[in-house]
Design a protein around this motif. Sequence first.
Motif, PDB file in Angstrom:
ATOM      1  N   ARG A 125     -25.795 116.238  -4.266  1.00  4.26           N
ATOM      2  CA  ARG A 125     -24.928 116.870  -3.297  1.00  4.26           C
ATOM      3  C   ARG A 125     -24.075 115.799  -2.636  1.00  4.26           C
ATOM      4  O   ARG A 125     -24.598 114.788  -2.174  1.00  4.26           O
ATOM      5  CB  ARG A 125     -25.765 117.579  -2.234  1.00  4.26           C
ATOM      6  CG  ARG A 125     -24.926 118.424  -1.314  1.00  4.26           C
ATOM      7  CD  ARG A 125     -25.720 119.190  -0.271  1.00  4.26           C
ATOM      8  NE  ARG A 125     -27.107 119.365  -0.566  1.00  4.26           N
ATOM      9  CZ  ARG A 125     -28.078 119.084   0.308  1.00  4.26           C
ATOM     10  NH1 ARG A 125     -27.797 118.596   1.480  1.00  4.26           N
ATOM     11  NH2 ARG A 125     -29.327 119.287  -0.007  1.00  4.26           N
ATOM     12  N   PRO A 126     -22.740 115.944  -2.560  1.00  6.05           N
ATOM     13  CA  PRO A 126     -21.893 114.905  -1.959  1.00  6.05           C
ATOM     14  C   PRO A 126     -22.121 114.780  -0.460  1.00  6.05           C
ATOM     15  O   PRO A 126     -22.556 115.738   0.189  1.00  6.05           O
ATOM     16  CB  PRO A 126     -20.468 115.380  -2.261  1.00  6.05           C
ATOM     17  CG  PRO A 126     -20.592 116.852  -2.459  1.00  6.05           C
ATOM     18  CD  PRO A 126     -21.961 117.088  -3.041  1.00  6.05           C
ATOM     19  N   ARG A 127     -21.816 113.595   0.069  1.00  2.00           N
ATOM     20  CA  ARG A 127     -21.970 113.359   1.500  1.00  2.00           C
ATOM     21  C   ARG A 127     -20.833 113.977   2.291  1.00  2.00           C
ATOM     22  O   ARG A 127     -19.726 114.131   1.803  1.00  2.00           O
ATOM     23  CB  ARG A 127     -22.003 111.861   1.791  1.00  2.00           C
ATOM     24  CG  ARG A 127     -23.154 111.176   1.154  1.00  2.00           C
ATOM     25  CD  ARG A 127     -23.259 109.731   1.560  1.00  2.00           C
ATOM     26  NE  ARG A 127     -21.976 109.094   1.799  1.00  2.00           N
ATOM     27  CZ  ARG A 127     -21.847 107.857   2.219  1.00  2.00           C
ATOM     28  NH1 ARG A 127     -22.905 107.131   2.433  1.00  2.00           N
ATOM     29  NH2 ARG A 127     -20.667 107.322   2.408  1.00  2.00           N
TER      30      ARG A 127
ATOM     31  N   PHE B  26     -29.376 104.089   0.569  1.00  2.00           N
ATOM     32  CA  PHE B  26     -30.487 104.651   1.352  1.00  2.00           C
ATOM     33  C   PHE B  26     -29.996 105.779   2.251  1.00  2.00           C
ATOM     34  O   PHE B  26     -30.599 106.856   2.294  1.00  2.00           O
ATOM     35  CB  PHE B  26     -31.178 103.586   2.206  1.00  2.00           C
ATOM     36  CG  PHE B  26     -32.052 104.196   3.259  1.00  2.00           C
ATOM     37  CD1 PHE B  26     -33.241 104.822   2.909  1.00  2.00           C
ATOM     38  CD2 PHE B  26     -31.676 104.199   4.596  1.00  2.00           C
ATOM     39  CE1 PHE B  26     -34.037 105.440   3.868  1.00  2.00           C
ATOM     40  CE2 PHE B  26     -32.464 104.800   5.564  1.00  2.00           C
ATOM     41  CZ  PHE B  26     -33.650 105.423   5.198  1.00  2.00           C
ATOM     42  N   PHE B  27     -28.903 105.558   2.991  1.00  2.00           N
ATOM     43  CA  PHE B  27     -28.414 106.600   3.896  1.00  2.00           C
ATOM     44  C   PHE B  27     -27.918 107.819   3.128  1.00  2.00           C
ATOM     45  O   PHE B  27     -28.055 108.951   3.594  1.00  2.00           O
ATOM     46  CB  PHE B  27     -27.335 106.043   4.819  1.00  2.00           C
ATOM     47  CG  PHE B  27     -27.879 105.211   5.944  1.00  2.00           C
ATOM     48  CD1 PHE B  27     -28.946 105.653   6.704  1.00  2.00           C
ATOM     49  CD2 PHE B  27     -27.335 103.980   6.236  1.00  2.00           C
ATOM     50  CE1 PHE B  27     -29.466 104.892   7.741  1.00  2.00           C
ATOM     51  CE2 PHE B  27     -27.845 103.206   7.271  1.00  2.00           C
ATOM     52  CZ  PHE B  27     -28.911 103.661   8.026  1.00  2.00           C
ATOM     53  N   SER B  28     -27.364 107.598   1.939  1.00  2.00           N
ATOM     54  CA  SER B  28     -26.961 108.723   1.104  1.00  2.00           C
ATOM     55  C   SER B  28     -28.171 109.562   0.719  1.00  2.00           C
ATOM     56  O   SER B  28     -28.132 110.800   0.761  1.00  2.00           O
ATOM     57  CB  SER B  28     -26.243 108.218  -0.151  1.00  2.00           C
ATOM     58  OG  SER B  28     -25.909 109.293  -0.992  1.00  2.00           O
TER      59      SER B  28
ATOM     60  N   THR C  34     -28.617 113.472   1.744  1.00  2.00           N
ATOM     61  CA  THR C  34     -28.599 114.511   0.712  1.00  2.00           C
ATOM     62  C   THR C  34     -29.979 115.120   0.486  1.00  2.00           C
ATOM     63  O   THR C  34     -30.091 116.307   0.185  1.00  2.00           O
ATOM     64  CB  THR C  34     -28.064 113.965  -0.620  1.00  2.00           C
ATOM     65  OG1 THR C  34     -28.843 112.844  -1.030  1.00  2.00           O
ATOM     66  CG2 THR C  34     -26.616 113.550  -0.506  1.00  2.00           C
ATOM     67  N   GLU C  35     -31.024 114.316   0.633  1.00  2.00           N
ATOM     68  CA  GLU C  35     -32.373 114.812   0.349  1.00  2.00           C
ATOM     69  C   GLU C  35     -33.057 115.461   1.554  1.00  2.00           C
ATOM     70  O   GLU C  35     -33.996 116.230   1.379  1.00  2.00           O
ATOM     71  CB  GLU C  35     -33.259 113.663  -0.154  1.00  2.00           C
ATOM     72  CG  GLU C  35     -32.796 113.107  -1.485  1.00  2.00           C
ATOM     73  CD  GLU C  35     -33.533 111.850  -1.908  1.00  2.00           C
ATOM     74  OE1 GLU C  35     -33.217 111.324  -2.977  1.00  2.00           O
ATOM     75  OE2 GLU C  35     -34.413 111.392  -1.153  1.00  2.00           O
ATOM     76  N   ARG C  36     -32.597 115.157   2.753  1.00  2.00           N
ATOM     77  CA  ARG C  36     -33.303 115.680   3.922  1.00  2.00           C
ATOM     78  C   ARG C  36     -32.416 116.383   4.936  1.00  2.00           C
ATOM     79  O   ARG C  36     -32.678 117.515   5.305  1.00  2.00           O
ATOM     80  CB  ARG C  36     -34.060 114.536   4.599  1.00  2.00           C
ATOM     81  CG  ARG C  36     -34.854 114.941   5.850  1.00  2.00           C
ATOM     82  CD  ARG C  36     -35.900 116.023   5.584  1.00  2.00           C
ATOM     83  NE  ARG C  36     -36.937 115.593   4.682  1.00  2.00           N
ATOM     84  CZ  ARG C  36     -38.107 115.076   5.037  1.00  2.00           C
ATOM     85  NH1 ARG C  36     -38.397 114.936   6.312  1.00  2.00           N
ATOM     86  NH2 ARG C  36     -38.999 114.734   4.119  1.00  2.00           N
TER      87      ARG C  36
ATOM     88  N   TYR D 220     -39.119 111.475   6.981  1.00  2.00           N
ATOM     89  CA  TYR D 220     -38.478 111.098   5.721  1.00  2.00           C
ATOM     90  C   TYR D 220     -38.798 109.649   5.360  1.00  2.00           C
ATOM     91  O   TYR D 220     -39.176 109.358   4.224  1.00  2.00           O
ATOM     92  CB  TYR D 220     -36.963 111.298   5.802  1.00  2.00           C
ATOM     93  CG  TYR D 220     -36.253 110.902   4.521  1.00  2.00           C
ATOM     94  CD1 TYR D 220     -36.201 111.773   3.440  1.00  2.00           C
ATOM     95  CD2 TYR D 220     -35.665 109.648   4.386  1.00  2.00           C
ATOM     96  CE1 TYR D 220     -35.568 111.412   2.256  1.00  2.00           C
ATOM     97  CE2 TYR D 220     -35.028 109.277   3.214  1.00  2.00           C
ATOM     98  CZ  TYR D 220     -34.991 110.161   2.154  1.00  2.00           C
ATOM     99  OH  TYR D 220     -34.382 109.781   0.971  1.00  2.00           O
ATOM    100  N   ILE D 221     -38.652 108.746   6.328  1.00  2.00           N
ATOM    101  CA  ILE D 221     -38.862 107.320   6.055  1.00  2.00           C
ATOM    102  C   ILE D 221     -40.329 107.002   5.799  1.00  2.00           C
ATOM    103  O   ILE D 221     -40.687 106.389   4.788  1.00  2.00           O
ATOM    104  CB  ILE D 221     -38.322 106.454   7.208  1.00  2.00           C
ATOM    105  CG1 ILE D 221     -36.800 106.555   7.307  1.00  2.00           C
ATOM    106  CG2 ILE D 221     -38.751 104.988   7.032  1.00  2.00           C
ATOM    107  CD1 ILE D 221     -36.202 105.897   8.536  1.00  2.00           C
TER     108      ILE D 221
END
Length: 200
Positions: A9-11, A144-146, A150-152, A171-172
């Motif tokens: 999924r794009p940012r 990492f920020f991407s 996208t994942e959370r 998440y982290i």
Amino acid sequence: MQAQGLRARPRRRGLPKDQGERSVIAGNVLDRQFTADRPNQKWVADFTYIWTAEGWLYVAAVVDLFSRRVVGWSMSDTMTAQIVTDALIMAIWRRGKPDALLHHSDQGSQYTSEQFQRLMADNGVTCSMSRSGNVWDNAAMESFFSSLKTERIGKKVYRARAQAKADVFDYIECFYNPTRRHSTLGYLSPIDFEREAGVA
């Protein structure tokens, strides 16, 4: 991902801009060499923004390039030097006083501030910074920020900063570090990679 029917999924764009003053600009010592032979050799750092109904939540993180592990992080409702300083303090506390460590970030006023630069000098950390306007110079941190977005948090709406903080922490510490697999690590999680290398 294809076998599971998943797709990236794009940012989202349109984030607030850093308006602070700059004092110390370091050269790009890292030079896009995003691998490390041992832990605590090269750390990359940056911060990002998460929208909540109460306003922006700023999230700073420090990643060890050896294992892609998030070794330090901090969250705040203000975008000051304290947030990146706290993330670095956590990383040093968790990993021990560094020896010949390179710390790479962008040229944001938080990283060029006297407060942050003094912390690095006091701990013998070498400073490296991306060239102005060049996101590829810190691609590992951007990755990492991407993943985080996208994942959370990509499609979530947070009613309060506390809710967003709890989700980022989860998440982290409960997913990314212990569970999320990386192709660059032979499809191991950061903690498993360090364990396999005998350094966890």
